[in-house]
Each structure stands twice: as structure tokens, then as C-alpha cells.
Design an enzyme around this catalytic site. Structure first.
Site, PDB file in Angstrom:
ATOM      1  CG  ASP A  82      45.706  36.981  37.590  1.00 45.56           C
ATOM      2  OD1 ASP A  82      46.207  37.085  38.722  1.00 45.56           O
ATOM      3  OD2 ASP A  82      44.527  37.275  37.351  1.00 45.56           O
ATOM      4  CD  GLU A 140      42.703  39.208  42.694  1.00 45.57           C
ATOM      5  OE1 GLU A 140      41.711  39.488  43.390  1.00 45.57           O
ATOM      6  OE2 GLU A 140      43.159  39.999  41.840  1.00 45.57           O
TER       7      GLU A 140
HETATM    8 NI    NI Z   1      45.868  42.676  42.575  1.00 55.02          NI
END
Ligand code: NI
Length: 393
Positions: A82, A140
Site C-alpha cells: 500500500d 500495512e
Molecule cells: Ni513501510
């Protein structure tokens, strides 16, 4: 340990392909939990490699499983995919095409590395003793994190060891660093509202002042680190947001505060949470205020397993040279790789990606964040070396 080892040398074409994937991903970043095009690209690309079973454990994650010709250990490699809500200012020819979204943490590189590793290893299926799982993880950067969802979907069942990496824009390219034990912090936060009774500033006796109460709370919270935990414990409590009234002649009804809490051990974390609530409760009550506390448990600290760390260190030294490995100190940052390493022995490696000429590298999450693409081959070679040592004939 298997007796014979197959050494995989990445060809120039393979390295160039990893670089080109990274640039494509960099140009098309997507925010956490919205990685639809990224995961579709990964799914389609992985399906062109031989011997892989490719599935979608969650809406925007991808799992590729490579079952070897023989039985043996099951190892997992994880990459996050991401991007961040940042307007890119690098001026790169392949800068983000998506307004206000940027790969400013290097996850484009992580994903490209793992794609390259999956391609190289999928061609060696007949020499593999065991199984390799490639975890292409979404989200994340945003709580509750994609790692937790993938683990809940069962991707780690039966896995013996898991490895992950993170490019580091502040570490010189060529250096790979690991922190034995706790490597990243428990990354929590809390929001609290202190409720008093508003009124005219000239008549404090008719009010319950939440501003004075909040000031006492902020000061008292400093004792969580200085007096309630040992000097040997590592802990940060920072009150970082504060919102009170908007007129100088009015004592407001309430004050809102936000804070960040970082620690390494679960014991220190627990004691900090208890002390924070006790202080907020005690000071509020002493002043006649009410309080509403919302404590958010962020990512757990990544704990590097001793055996997994030894495997990674050995692999780095063998493949990238004795001097490539550097032991490093823990960072007070959060990383949801811990959702994997909480359930399987794991090791998380930082791969130096600061170009040697760059005297003023931008940190991660910065609009001018850059990586030296030579780091991509280092990361891929490290994963390949681990696979060679653990599951290749
Ligand atoms: Ni990172």
C-alpha cells in the site's frame, strides 16, 4: 540443512524486470485497503509464472503458494503493497499518477522484489524440498492492518518460518540490518475528552475548568515514563494534540487530547496503559471533571526470533558478503509484520536503500522520499539465499 545447494543468480534481465515492476507500481499507488488495481496486477502477473497456486485470501491481498517436488520445511516471504496519502514531490519520470497518493515508504519496492523472487523460484520447483508461500499483503499503513486479516484468513497455517523486509531510505545501499529480539515498537495511541462545566472566565467559581485539569493531566502523564516504569524500560508517552475552547472570556465545557504511546515489551505496555488511565481518572476526579478515554492498541512490536534471525544473517553474509550485514538498534516505529511473527518464528530485515551520493536523504513518509534501486537486487538476493539455504536441493 540440505546437502547440495542450488545457487540462483539473478540475470541482468531479471533485475531490470524487478526495477520496471517497481516503477510501474510507483506510478500507480493505492491507499490502504483500496489496493484493487495493485492486487489485480499482482494476481495476473503471478498467474503467468509456472507452478504457483495463486489465490486472494482477502479482497486486496494475494497469496502465491509454490509446492516443491519433495516434502520439507514451509517458509513464507511477505511484502506489503500500500501507499500513503501524500502528494509526491520527487520529480521522478515515473512519479505517481494518482493525485495525493504516493509510494513514500518503499512498499512498491517490497512488492517488486517479492514478485521477482516468486518468478525465479517458481522455475526451480523440481529442486524444492518443501513449500514457499509468497504473502502480498495489503494495508500495512492503516490500523488494524492487513497482516492481521491475512493471518486470520489462515495463510500462515503450517508455515515454519516467515521473513519480511523493509527498504530504508536512511541506510546506505549495500547494508542490510537486523535487530535481534524486539525490532519495532508496540505503537499505540489514545484519545481522551475531559468534560467540565463551562462558564464565564470571570466567574471560575461557577465552573469546572477542564483546561486546568487537562494541564495537570499532561504534566502528570510525564511520570508514566519517569516514575512509574524503570529507567531500563523503553517507553514513550507523548501528548500530541490538544483542543480546548475558542473564546478567551469563556471557560470551555471540554478539552480533547490525543497521545502516542510506544513501547517494546508487552509488560511495559500493559503497565503504561494502567498508569495512563489511573492518572486521567485520578486528576479528573480531584478536579470534579468527567473523562472519556479511548485507548487504541496499534501494531504489536516485531520480535525477531533467534533461529530465524540466524538464518537471515547467514543468508545475507553468504550471498551479499560478510560486510553486508550490520546489527542495528530497535526503532520506535510500528510495523504489522508482527501479526505474522507473533504466530510463526520470523525475522524482519531492513535493506539499505540510500544512494551513496545522497547527503540529505528524505525520511520515509516524506514527499521527496527516494530509494536507490540497487537495493531491489539486494532484497531479492537475500530472500533467494534464505530459500537456497532452507528448501532448495
Ligand atoms: Ni513501510
Amino acid at each position: 540443512m540440505l546437502t547440495k545447494q542450488t545457487e540462483i543468480e539473478l540475470s541482468n534481465e531479471q533485475v531490470e524486470e524487478i526495477v520496471s515492476w517497481r516503477r510501474y507500481l510507483h506510478q500507480h499507488p493505492e491507499l490502504s485497503f483500496q489496493e484493487y488495481k495493485t492486487s489485480a496486477f499482482l494476481y495476473e502477473t503471478l498467474c503467468t509464472f509456472p507452478n504457483l497456486e495463486v489465490t486472494r485470501p482477502t479482497e486486496t491481498s494475494v497469496l502465491a503458494v509454490l509446492k516443491g517436488a519433495y516434502s520439507g520445511k514451509v517458509i513464507g516471504f511477505r511484502a506489503d503493497m500500500d501507499a500513503l496519502p501524500i502528494q509526491e514531490e520527487t520529480g521522478l519520470p515515473f512519479a505517481s499518477e494518482n493525485e495525493g497518493v504516493m509510494h513514500a515508504c518503499g512498499h512498491d519496492g517490497h512488492t517488486a522484489i517479492l514478485l521477482g523472487v516468486a518468478k525465479a523460484l517458481s522455475a526451480k520447483q523440481e529442486k524444492i524440498h518443501g513449500e514457499i508461500r509468497f504473502f502480498f499483503q495489503h494495508a500495512e499503513e492503516q490500523l488494524p492492518g492487513g497482516a492481521r486479516e491475512m493471518v486470520a484468513a489462515g495463510v500462515t497455517e503450517g508455515v515454519d518460518y516467515v521473513f519480511g523486509l523493509h527498504l530504508s531510505s536512511l541506510t546506505p545501499v549495500g547494508q542490510l540490518t537486523i535487530t535481534p529480539g524486539a525490532a519495532t515498537s508496540n505503537s499505540d495511541m489514545f484519545h481522551v475528552t475531559i468534560k467540565g462545566k463551562g462558564g464565564h472566565s470571570s466567574q471560575p467559581e461557577n465552573t469546572i475548568d477542564p483546561v486546568v485539569t487537562s494541564a495537570q493531566i499532561i504534566t502528570s502523564l510525564q511520570t508514566v515514563v519517569s516514575r512509574i516504569t524503570s529507567p531500563k524500560d523503553e517507553l514513550v508517552v507523548s501528548v500530541t494534540t490538544l483542543q480546548a475552547g475558542d473564546a478567551v472570556n469563556v471557560i470551555p465545557e471540554q478539552v480533547k487530547m490525543g497521545a502516542s504511546v510506544r513501547s517494546f515489551s508487552q509488560d511495559v505496555r500493559k503497565r503504561a496503559v494502567e498508569a495512563i488511565e489511573q492518572i486521567i481518572k485520578g486528576v479528573s476526579e480531584a478536579n470534579g471533571c468527567q473523562y472519556e478515554l479511548n485507548y487504541t492498541y496499534g501494531y504489536d512490536s516485531v520480535m525477531n526470533d533467534t533461529k530465524a534471525t540466524a538464518i537471515a544473517v547467514e543468508a545475507i553474509r553468504r550471498k551479499l558478503g560478510e560486510g553486508a550485514y550490520v546489527e542495528s538498534e530497535a526503532i520506535m516505529g510500528g510495523e504489522d509484520f508482527s501479526a505474522f511473527s507473533n504466530v510463526i518464528p520470523g525475522c524482519f530485515v531492513f535493506v539499505g536503500a540510500c544512494s551513496l551520493e545522497n547527503q540529505t536523504p528524505a525520511p520515509h513518509h516524506h514527499p521527496k522520499f527516494l530509494i536507490d534501486e540497487a537495493a531491489l537486487a539486494d532484497g531479492a538476493n537475500m530472500f533467494l539465499a534464505i530459500a537456497e539455504d532452507m528448501v532448495l536441493e
